[in-house]
Structures are given as C-alpha cells and as structure tokens.
Design a protein around this motif. Structure first.
Motif, PDB file in Angstrom:
ATOM      1  N   ARG A 284       0.827  -1.204   0.000  1.00  0.00           N
ATOM      2  CA  ARG A 284       0.000   0.000   0.000  1.00  0.00           C
ATOM      3  C   ARG A 284       0.865   1.261   0.000  1.00  0.00           C
ATOM      4  N   LEU A 285       1.871   1.297   0.870  1.00  0.00           N
ATOM      5  CA  LEU A 285       2.709   2.488   0.999  1.00  0.00           C
ATOM      6  C   LEU A 285       3.721   2.636  -0.134  1.00  0.00           C
ATOM      7  N   ARG A 286       4.172   1.533  -0.677  1.00  0.00           N
ATOM      8  CA  ARG A 286       5.178   1.541  -1.750  1.00  0.00           C
ATOM      9  C   ARG A 286       4.786   0.530  -2.836  1.00  0.00           C
ATOM     10  N   PRO A 287       3.715   0.803  -3.583  1.00  0.00           N
ATOM     11  CA  PRO A 287       3.266  -0.163  -4.597  1.00  0.00           C
ATOM     12  C   PRO A 287       4.347  -0.412  -5.655  1.00  0.00           C
ATOM     13  N   THR A 288       4.564  -1.673  -5.971  1.00  0.00           N
ATOM     14  CA  THR A 288       5.602  -2.015  -6.949  1.00  0.00           C
ATOM     15  C   THR A 288       5.170  -1.685  -8.374  1.00  0.00           C
ATOM     16  N   VAL A 289       3.878  -1.668  -8.617  1.00  0.00           N
ATOM     17  CA  VAL A 289       3.340  -1.277  -9.916  1.00  0.00           C
ATOM     18  C   VAL A 289       2.324  -0.166  -9.625  1.00  0.00           C
ATOM     19  N   PRO A 290       2.798   1.090  -9.547  1.00  0.00           N
ATOM     20  CA  PRO A 290       1.919   2.165  -9.104  1.00  0.00           C
ATOM     21  C   PRO A 290       0.862   2.604 -10.124  1.00  0.00           C
TER      22      PRO A 290
ATOM     23  N   ARG B   9      -8.009   5.298 -23.271  1.00  0.00           N
ATOM     24  CA  ARG B   9      -6.920   4.864 -22.387  1.00  0.00           C
ATOM     25  C   ARG B   9      -7.182   5.442 -20.996  1.00  0.00           C
ATOM     26  N   ILE B  10      -7.198   4.564 -20.024  1.00  0.00           N
ATOM     27  CA  ILE B  10      -7.380   4.978 -18.636  1.00  0.00           C
ATOM     28  C   ILE B  10      -6.238   4.396 -17.811  1.00  0.00           C
ATOM     29  N   VAL B  11      -5.933   5.058 -16.725  1.00  0.00           N
ATOM     30  CA  VAL B  11      -4.832   4.607 -15.869  1.00  0.00           C
ATOM     31  C   VAL B  11      -5.326   4.522 -14.436  1.00  0.00           C
ATOM     32  N   GLN B  12      -5.142   3.353 -13.843  1.00  0.00           N
ATOM     33  CA  GLN B  12      -5.445   3.181 -12.429  1.00  0.00           C
ATOM     34  C   GLN B  12      -4.218   3.645 -11.652  1.00  0.00           C
ATOM     35  N   ASN B  13      -4.402   4.606 -10.770  1.00  0.00           N
ATOM     36  CA  ASN B  13      -3.307   5.157  -9.983  1.00  0.00           C
ATOM     37  C   ASN B  13      -3.381   4.573  -8.577  1.00  0.00           C
ATOM     38  N   LYS B  14      -2.570   3.549  -8.320  1.00  0.00           N
ATOM     39  CA  LYS B  14      -2.607   2.879  -7.013  1.00  0.00           C
ATOM     40  C   LYS B  14      -2.135   3.781  -5.879  1.00  0.00           C
ATOM     41  N   ILE B  15      -1.249   4.703  -6.178  1.00  0.00           N
ATOM     42  CA  ILE B  15      -0.781   5.618  -5.135  1.00  0.00           C
ATOM     43  C   ILE B  15      -1.944   6.473  -4.647  1.00  0.00           C
ATOM     44  N   ALA B  16      -2.736   7.000  -5.585  1.00  0.00           N
ATOM     45  CA  ALA B  16      -3.891   7.816  -5.203  1.00  0.00           C
ATOM     46  C   ALA B  16      -4.891   6.994  -4.391  1.00  0.00           C
ATOM     47  N   ILE B  17      -5.124   5.752  -4.787  1.00  0.00           N
ATOM     48  CA  ILE B  17      -6.044   4.882  -4.050  1.00  0.00           C
ATOM     49  C   ILE B  17      -5.519   4.642  -2.634  1.00  0.00           C
ATOM     50  N   CYS B  18      -4.242   4.311  -2.541  1.00  0.00           N
ATOM     51  CA  CYS B  18      -3.666   3.926  -1.247  1.00  0.00           C
ATOM     52  C   CYS B  18      -3.441   5.097  -0.304  1.00  0.00           C
TER      53      CYS B  18
ATOM     54  N   PRO C  33      -3.607   7.686   6.201  1.00  0.00           N
ATOM     55  CA  PRO C  33      -2.964   6.912   5.132  1.00  0.00           C
ATOM     56  C   PRO C  33      -1.435   6.905   5.158  1.00  0.00           C
ATOM     57  N   ALA C  34      -0.823   7.907   5.746  1.00  0.00           N
ATOM     58  CA  ALA C  34       0.645   7.938   5.796  1.00  0.00           C
ATOM     59  C   ALA C  34       1.208   7.062   6.903  1.00  0.00           C
ATOM     60  N   ARG C  35       0.340   6.616   7.816  1.00  0.00           N
ATOM     61  CA  ARG C  35       0.795   5.827   8.972  1.00  0.00           C
ATOM     62  C   ARG C  35       0.960   4.359   8.589  1.00  0.00           C
ATOM     63  N   PHE C  36       2.062   3.770   9.007  1.00  0.00           N
ATOM     64  CA  PHE C  36       2.310   2.337   8.841  1.00  0.00           C
ATOM     65  C   PHE C  36       1.497   1.597   9.900  1.00  0.00           C
TER      66      PHE C  36
ATOM     67  N   ILE D 278      -6.552  -2.353  -2.053  1.00  0.00           N
ATOM     68  CA  ILE D 278      -5.394  -1.715  -2.682  1.00  0.00           C
ATOM     69  C   ILE D 278      -5.116  -2.278  -4.069  1.00  0.00           C
ATOM     70  N   VAL D 279      -5.880  -3.249  -4.480  1.00  0.00           N
ATOM     71  CA  VAL D 279      -5.762  -3.857  -5.807  1.00  0.00           C
ATOM     72  C   VAL D 279      -4.302  -4.205  -6.096  1.00  0.00           C
ATOM     73  N   ALA D 280      -3.646  -4.778  -5.106  1.00  0.00           N
ATOM     74  CA  ALA D 280      -2.220  -5.081  -5.220  1.00  0.00           C
ATOM     75  C   ALA D 280      -1.895  -6.000  -6.391  1.00  0.00           C
ATOM     76  N   PHE D 281      -2.801  -6.940  -6.667  1.00  0.00           N
ATOM     77  CA  PHE D 281      -2.537  -7.923  -7.715  1.00  0.00           C
ATOM     78  C   PHE D 281      -3.511  -7.826  -8.877  1.00  0.00           C
ATOM     79  N   GLY D 282      -4.293  -6.759  -8.922  1.00  0.00           N
ATOM     80  CA  GLY D 282      -5.309  -6.643  -9.957  1.00  0.00           C
ATOM     81  C   GLY D 282      -6.514  -7.486  -9.587  1.00  0.00           C
ATOM     82  N   VAL D 283      -7.471  -7.551 -10.500  1.00  0.00           N
ATOM     83  CA  VAL D 283      -8.683  -8.336 -10.265  1.00  0.00           C
ATOM     84  C   VAL D 283      -9.147  -8.974 -11.569  1.00  0.00           C
ATOM     85  N   GLY D 284      -9.969  -9.985 -11.422  1.00  0.00           N
ATOM     86  CA  GLY D 284     -10.625 -10.609 -12.576  1.00  0.00           C
ATOM     87  C   GLY D 284      -9.648 -11.187 -13.577  1.00  0.00           C
ATOM     88  N   PRO D 285      -9.984 -11.065 -14.861  1.00  0.00           N
ATOM     89  CA  PRO D 285      -9.142 -11.672 -15.894  1.00  0.00           C
ATOM     90  C   PRO D 285      -7.759 -11.026 -15.998  1.00  0.00           C
ATOM     91  N   ARG D 286      -7.594  -9.852 -15.409  1.00  0.00           N
ATOM     92  CA  ARG D 286      -6.297  -9.160 -15.434  1.00  0.00           C
ATOM     93  C   ARG D 286      -5.498  -9.368 -14.155  1.00  0.00           C
TER      94      ARG D 286
END
Length: 151
Positions: free
Chosen positions: A68-74, A96-105, A114-117, A134-142
């Motif tokens: 969540r704090l340091r997403p490997t694929v942001p 074209r759309i982009v999911q921004n995991k940093i904004a979500i997290c 959100p800044a607290r561990f 946090i959709v760390a691994f994606g969802v569904g067929p993706r």
C-alpha cells in the motif's frame, strides 16, 4: 519458455522490492517489528506450513502495508472495453485509462491516517481478502500472473 522467464524475472523483482520495503518498514517501526517477531515466534518453525503462515495476520498485514505504501506497480494502464461512466465522467470505448494505485492507497476515505504504517489494518479484515482494496494484484481476468509466486 520466454514467457516463463519473464514471469520469474518480473515476479522475482516485484516480490523482492516488496520484501525490501517490508523489512525497511519493520526496521523503522520497532513496536510493530516486535509484534511480528512475537507472532512468528509462536510458531513451531521446524513444522510450520504455509497454512500456519497464513494465520500470521500481522505478518501478512506488513506485506500489504508495504504494497500500500510503496506499490511495486503504481500505475496500471488499460483500455476501456466498452462505454462507461466513472465517478460521473463519461468514458468512451477504447479510451486509455490509468489506475493510480498511489492515489487509491493515500485516500483517507479508504485508509484513515494513510501515511501511517499500520499492518494491523489488514489483519482486521476491513480491506478484503488479500488486500483487495489496494488492488495489489489486480482483479478478474487481469489478475497478476505472478500472484501465486508473490503469495
């Protein structure tokens, strides 16, 4: 063979980055480090199985907090498969759309302070199985093909 090599290399890199951040977070948060140490110490490590590790909710929480704090694929780019409305915005098929995991997290409406561990936030089960929020691994067929490797 090329796909398998790519999977192993990409999966290794993202997993090792997450593990590195998790260790850094534990090193800089001694109270949480001691709690995780106690949770793992309660296991008989000579006989521990993967199922036993899954029972270590705080240890899992550390990994999800690292993701969540340091997403490997942001950023995750996608093409809209059909016309849709997202938060009131009309999106045409093929846009074209982009999911921004940093904004979500970092969204305080999803993650108070959100800044607290806080690895215990995932152990409480508030964020779905395997950190779904946090959709760390994606969802569904993706879903990330390296999901099981990372797990």
């Amino acid at each position: 063979a090329d796909e398998m090599t790519g999977l192993l290399l990409a999966g290794h890199e993202t997993s090792s980055n997450t593990a590195t951040w998790a260790l850094h977070l534990l090193a800089t948060h001694p109270r949480e480090q001691e709690q995780v140490r106690a949770e793992v110490a309660a296991l008989d490590l000579r006989r521990a199985s993967l199922a036993d590790l899954y029972k270590c909710s705080l240890l899992q929480g550390v990994m999800f907090e690292a993701l969540r704090l340091r997403p490997t694929v942001p950023l995750v780019p996608r093409l809209a498969p059909s016309r849709a409305t997202i938060h009131g915005y009309s999106v045409a098929k093929g846009t074209r759309i982009v999911q921004n995991k940093i904004a979500i997290c970092e969204d305080a409406s999803l993650f108070p302070e959100p800044a607290r561990f806080d690895p215990s936030r995932f152990g409480r089960g508030e964020y779905g199985a395997h950190g779904a929020t946090i959709v760390a691994f994606g969802v569904g067929p993706r879903l990330c093909v390296g999901y099981r490797l990372a797990e």
